[in-house]
Every structure is written in structure tokens, then in C-alpha cells.
Design an enzyme around this catalytic site. Structure first.
Site, PDB file in Angstrom:
ATOM      1  CG  HIS A  31      -2.120  -0.959   0.974  1.00 31.20           C
ATOM      2  ND1 HIS A  31      -3.415  -0.659   1.271  1.00 31.20           N
ATOM      3  CD2 HIS A  31      -2.147  -2.210   0.460  1.00 31.20           C
ATOM      4  CE1 HIS A  31      -4.198  -1.674   0.951  1.00 31.20           C
ATOM      5  NE2 HIS A  31      -3.448  -2.636   0.475  1.00 31.20           N
ATOM      6  CB  SER A  36      -1.530  -2.882  -7.239  1.00 30.63           C
ATOM      7  OG  SER A  36      -2.249  -3.192  -6.073  1.00 30.63           O
ATOM      8  CE  LYS A  96      -9.841  -8.195 -12.814  1.00 33.82           C
ATOM      9  NZ  LYS A  96     -10.207  -7.687 -14.139  1.00 33.82           N
ATOM     10  CG  ASP A  97      -9.899  -9.482  -5.375  1.00 37.49           C
ATOM     11  OD1 ASP A  97      -9.331  -9.747  -6.456  1.00 37.49           O
ATOM     12  OD2 ASP A  97      -9.385  -8.780  -4.494  1.00 37.49           O
ATOM     13  CD  GLU A 129       2.293 -33.710  -0.947  1.00 36.10           C
ATOM     14  OE1 GLU A 129       2.283 -34.809  -1.533  1.00 36.10           O
ATOM     15  OE2 GLU A 129       1.269 -33.106  -0.636  1.00 36.10           O
TER      16      GLU A 129
END
Lengths: 195, 403
Positions: free
Chosen positions: B209, B213, B237-238, B281
Site C-alpha cells: 500500500h 499495486s 473482481k476478487d 509433494e
């Protein structure tokens, strides 16, 4: 000219209506989204909450069979049922008479002895004080039994008679009678009323 | 400002509502973020899912070699919804890594690690490292064959350290080999580390922040019109991304819960028999391939750790001033070669270390480091970037005209 003014007036009115409509529409969508999300989250939370309830294998340990052979009149046996002690007592004729003739005004939670046993000779009660959950003494011959021939709670001094009824507080109710059934003359099943 | 009197009373004394409004509502965001920018919030939500399911599982799990395997099976069979919670936790780890790998590659493609976001990037790599440690220790807990031998192999890596290696391994294990003390401490740390990750994620957000972004153009917003408030634009959107993500997640949990797992791990740990084909894994496979490609114990271990630690240096290895690969004609194809090379490394890691696999693995390992230590510094000098638009608006115009 006049026609044009009227038409423009109509247009702005229409636009204003549309604005109101779209705001209502947005409010509605927001409400619906929040509601669906909230219900979804609550549903997703349920398995997590339910997982803290007793598991299947814990519930499977809900009954216990007790062999009564070898318990002489006046003696007792303590068994574990669902994590709590259960007092089994083979009462002498004197003790039965004493319990049956106990004056009701001595009892804090009056209940007839006949209502607390299936066979007068055998008393079966959960050995957990109804005050705050301690195990009362009196099962072993060497332990203090209190003034009423039954049990004495070491934590806060509650006293129970030989029927498991509270005679002196602070315990509010009698020792609980668990569901049980006699499978035959010398086998007791605790945890169910049906054989 | 909120009109609620209680909210106002609290906010005056403890400005959490103001903070939340700044961070989640007003936070000015470039208007051109694509769906790759969903991975951050999705990873955060996955971390939350992992912590919540993990706490619930810990209520039923016993970190003791005698009971561990049985307690996990008890969770699967007897605990209410235990199968669901464990499958969510198990697959959640895989989904977490999928998101984080996409998140990292996105940062590499759009140059999000470049000034002034170097610390943001470094905090991200720290989170990645902590995730790897947490995932590794979590995989040991069911105490199956793969858990046991995975723990043995990975902790033995440290024995490669000269002189003090064996002492360090004994200290890590709490005994001469993997056993009760190891399992107990792995459980303690597996429970602890995720909360450390939460703390670093908070710092990651503070650093994010600070400058806002990055965006697909790599150009900083120059005008308020190029930014939109986080809420409702990116919350929506998220949410769309989250819906699709949870759909896929639920599909795997309900219809292919063991897709990412190894059947071998449903055999209880046996310290006398090593499984024939032992693999970690899937998310560790590229690093495992690097470990096995280098024909020296110490070298392999250094290569493996180096492959992660080189990410810390990335902001200084890539000296190009242009952020987004969109304007870097040489870097863009080489980025995709790097992605492909990483996938090849992952595939090699799942194959036996012999014959052609060994040769391909060595080539891919060499290329991995070649990319960081040779190509990136070189490109900074020789590459002629395309003209970078002055603003996001111009970039979007350019894009529209191209179409």
C-alpha cells in the site's frame, strides 16, 4: 420550439428515473450478494463446529456391562461409564428399610426410594456430585459416608443418603440414576434401558 | 464517515474503521489490473482456510508415533465431517502453492519486484520460504511412509554442511534419527509458523500500500483518473475470482481428494523399509530435481537452497528500467522459456534420477541459474525496450488501436 423543450424535459425525467432504478438495482444486488455469501459462509462453518461434537467412536463407548458376582450385601463397586464413575451398591435389608423410611422433609429434592431403583437390593447412581462435579466419598468402607449412610462430597460438603438423595446442600438435586438394565441375575448393563 | 454513534466513538479512540476504509475501500488501485491480480487475495483467503481447518484438525490429532497415523484415520472415519476438513486442509496446501507460484510468475512477468517494490518482493519470498517449511512439516504429521522418509531425507540435507552437519541434524531431530521428538516438534512448529506467515503477510500489505499495486503496463498511475477505489471495483473482481477458485477447489476436494497425494502415505511409517519410489509433494519437485542433478552432496544442497535464495537477489540481477515484459522483446520470450524450464524441472523431479532424466535435469538446473546470473544482467545491457507509454491511459489507447 415548444415541442423540443417538452421533449428535453421528458428526457431528463426519464434519465432521473433510470438513475433511481439503477441505484435500487445496485442496492438489491449488494443485498443479495451479501445474503448469499453470508449463508454460504455459515454453511461452510457448520462442519467445523460439528467436528467438535463427540465423534462416532466416542459415542460407541456409550454402554458398559458390569459383572455383579462377588459383591456381597453392604459392598459396592465403582465402574467407569462415559468417562464418569457409576456407584453400584448392594444394599443390606437395614439400608433398604432406612432408605424407604427416610422422612421426605429431610430431603432437598424429595423422591421416593422405590422410584430410584429397579431392584431394591441394587442401587445404581452416577457418582458425580450435582453441585460442581466432584466424586463423593463413601464407596470404600474406609471413606467417610456422612450422616445419612450414603456419600459425602469432599469439595463442598454435600451429603447423600443410601438412595443417593441429597440431604444437605449445596448440591441442588439427587445423584443421577443412569439408564440401566439387568441382563440376567448377575449382569448389569449401564447406558440403556433395553436389554 | 460512518453515522453510527458506536462506530464513531470507537473510531475516535481506536481508528480501526478509518484504517479499514483506507485499506479495503478507498485504496486507489490502477484501473487496468487483470485477473492475475486475483492471486494475492485468493492466497490470503487460502491461508485463512488453512489456519481454520488446521486448528480444527489439531483438536483431534495426536503428535506421537504410536498414535499419529491412527488419529488421522480416526479423523477420516469417526470425527464429524473430519474427512471433509482434512481433505480441505490437504488439498488447500496444493492450491496455496498453485496460487503462490502464479503470483510469483506474475511478479516476474510484470517486473513487480523493481524499485520501489524490492522489499515488497523480498517479504513475498520470505512468505514463500515459510510456506515451504510449514508444508514440509505438515506433510510429516500423518506419519505415513512418505511422511517418515520425506522427513528423513530433508533433514539429512543439513548433514551436508561441513564439520557441524551431523550435530545440526541431531539437534533438528532431537535424537539419532527421525522419531517421537521430531514428530512432536514438527507439530508445534507446523502450528506456529502459519501465524508468523500472517504477520509477514501484514507487512507485505503495508509495503504494497506504500506505492500501490503494479499493473500490466508497469507504468505508475500519473493521474487520479487512472485509479479506481478498491471497493467496489476490485472487491467485485476478487469475488468473481474467488467464486471460480472455490468451485475448482470444491471439485477436487469432493471428487478427486487424493489427486495430489501419494498412495504410499496411507501405509503407516516403517523405519525399517524405505518405499521404492520416494518423491516429495509436487510443489517441491523442481527444487528436488536441482538437488539430485548436482553430483555432490554439499553442491546439491547448496543448489537447492540457492534456487530459492536467488529470488532475494532478483531486484538487483535485473537492471532493466522497464518493468513490464510487454515492452521487453527479449525478456518476454525468455520469461516463458524460464517458466517452461521450471515445469521441466518439476517433471524431472518426479522421475527416477537416472539415464536421460539425469541429463535433462542437469541441463535444466544449469539453465535455471543461467537465467538469473547471466541472462538477466545481460539483458539489462543489450536489450532495446519498446517505447514505454507515458501513462496507463496512453497504454490502454495503444492496446485498443492494436486490436
Amino acid at each position: 420550439m415548444l415541442y423540443k423543450i417538452i421533449r428535453e424535459h421528458d428526457m431528463t425525467k426519464k434519465q432521473a428515473d433510470q438513475n433511481v432504478q439503477s441505484k435500487e438495482r445496485r442496492d438489491f444486488l449488494q443485498l443479495v450478494t451479501t445474503a448469499v455469501g453470508g449463508v454460504g459462509a455459515a454453511c461452510a462453518l457448520w462442519p467445523l463446529i460439528d467436528s467438535m461434537n463427540p465423534a462416532a467412536d466416542t459415542l460407541a463407548e456409550s454402554t458398559v456391562d458390569v459383572d455383579l458376582r462377588g459383591i456381597e450385601p453392604g459392598q459396592g463397586k465403582t465402574v467407569l461409564w462415559q468417562g464418569s464413575p457409576v456407584f453400584i451398591r448392594r444394599r443390606t435389608p437395614d439400608e433398604i428399610t432406612y432408605a424407604q423410611n427416610m422422612p421426605m422433609d429431610t430431603l432437598l429434592d424429595p423422591e421416593r426410594d422405590e422410584a430410584r431403583v429397579k431392584k431394591p437390593e441394587w442401587l445404581v447412581v452416577v457418582g458425580v456430585c450435582t453441585h460442581l462435579g466432584c466424586v463423593p466419598t463413601g464407596q470404600k468402607p474406609t471413606e467417610p459416608k456422612g450422616e445419612y449412610k450414603g456419600w459425602l462430597c469432599p469439595c463442598h460438603g454435600s451429603q447423600f443418603d443410601i438412595s443417593g438423595r441429597v440431604c444437605r446442600g449445596p448440591a441442588p438435586t439427587n445423584l443421577q440414576v443412569p439408564p440401566y438394565v439387568f441382563l440376567d441375575d448377575h449382569t448389569l448393563k449401564i447406558g440403556t434401558n433395553e436389554a | 464517515m460512518n453515522n453510527n454513534k458506536v462506530v464513531q466513538w470507537i473510531d475516535t479512540r481506536l481508528p480501526i474503521f478509518t484504517f479499514m476504509r483506507h485499506a479495503l475501500k478507498e485504496y486507489p488501485t490502477p484501473k487496468n489490473l487483470n485477473f492475475l491480480w486475483n492471486t494475492g487475495s485468493l492466497a490470503g483467503i487460502t491461508l485463512l482456510i488453512m489456519i481454520i481447518t488446521g486448528i480444527t484438525l489439531a483438536m483431534h490429532y495426536c503428535p506421537d508415533p504410536e498414535d499419529a497415523f491412527q488419529s488421522v484415520e480416526r479423523i477420516m472415519r469417526d470425527v464429524n465431517y473430519g474427512w471433509l476438513i482434512r481433505y480441505i486442509h490437504m488439498n488447500g496446501a496444493s492450491f496455496f502453492f498453485v496460487l503462490v507460484y502464479i503470483h510469483i510468475f506474475r511478479g516476474m512477468y510484470y517486473g513487480s519486484y523493481k524499485s520501489p517494490r524490492e522489499l515488497l518482493w523480498i517479504l513475498g519470498v520470505v512468505i514463500f520460504l515459510m510456506m515451504m517449511a510449514t508444508a514440509f512439516m505438515g506433510y510429516v504429521l500423518p506419519w505415513g511412509q512418505m511422511s517418515f522418509w520425506g522427513a528423513k531425507v530433508i533433514t539429512n540435507l543439513f548433514s551436508a554442511i561441513p564439520i557441524v552437519g551431523d550435530t545440526i541434524v541431531h539437534w533438528l531431530l532431537g535424537g539419532p534419527t527421525v522419531g517421537a521428538p521430531t514428530l512432536n516438534r514438527f507439530f508445534a512448529l507446523h502450528y506456529l509458523l502459519p501465524f508468523g506467515i500472517v504477520a509477514i503477510v501484514c507487512l507485505h500489505m503495508v509495503a504494497l500500500h506504500q506505492f500501490g499495486s503494479n499493473n500490466p503496463s508497469g507504468v505508475d498511475p500519473k493521474h487520479p483518473s487512472e485509479q479506481i477505489p478498491f471497493h467496489p471495483y476490485y472487491t467485485v473482481k476478487d469475488l468473481l475470482g474467488l467464486s471460480i477458485y472455490l468451485f475448482v477447489f470444491a471439485f477436487v476436494v469432493f471428487f478427486a481428494p487424493n489427486f495430489f497425494g501419494e498412495p504410499e502415505n496411507y501405509n503407516p511409517a516403517n523405519s525399517m523399509v524405505t518405499p521404492v519410489h520416494i518423491v516429495p509433494e509436487w510443489y517441491f519437485l523442481p527444487f528436488y530435481a536441482i538437488l539430485r542433478s548436482i553430483p555432490s552432496k554439499l553442491g546439491g544442497v547448496m543448489g537447492m537452497f540457492g534456487a530459492v535464495f536467488v529470488l532475494f537477489l532478483l531486484p538487483w540481477l535485473d537492471r532493466s528500467r522497464v518493468r513490464s515484459a510487454t515492452f521487453r522483446p527479449l525478456y518476454r520470450p525468455l520469461f516463458w522459456v524460464f517458466v517452461l524450464n521450471s515445469i521441466v524441472l518439476g517433471w524431472i523431479g518426479s522421475q527416477p534420477p537416472e539415464g536421460i532424466y539425469l541429463i535433462i535435469g542437469r541441463g535444466a538446473t544449469a539453465y535455471y541459474f543461467f537465467h538469473f546470473f547471466v541472462l538477466l544482467p545481460l539483458l539489462s545491457v543489450i536489450e532495446k525496450p519498446l517505447p514505454v507509454p507515458d501513462s496507463i491511459t496512453l497504454y490502454l489507447d495503444q492496446k485498443k488501436r492494436a486490436v
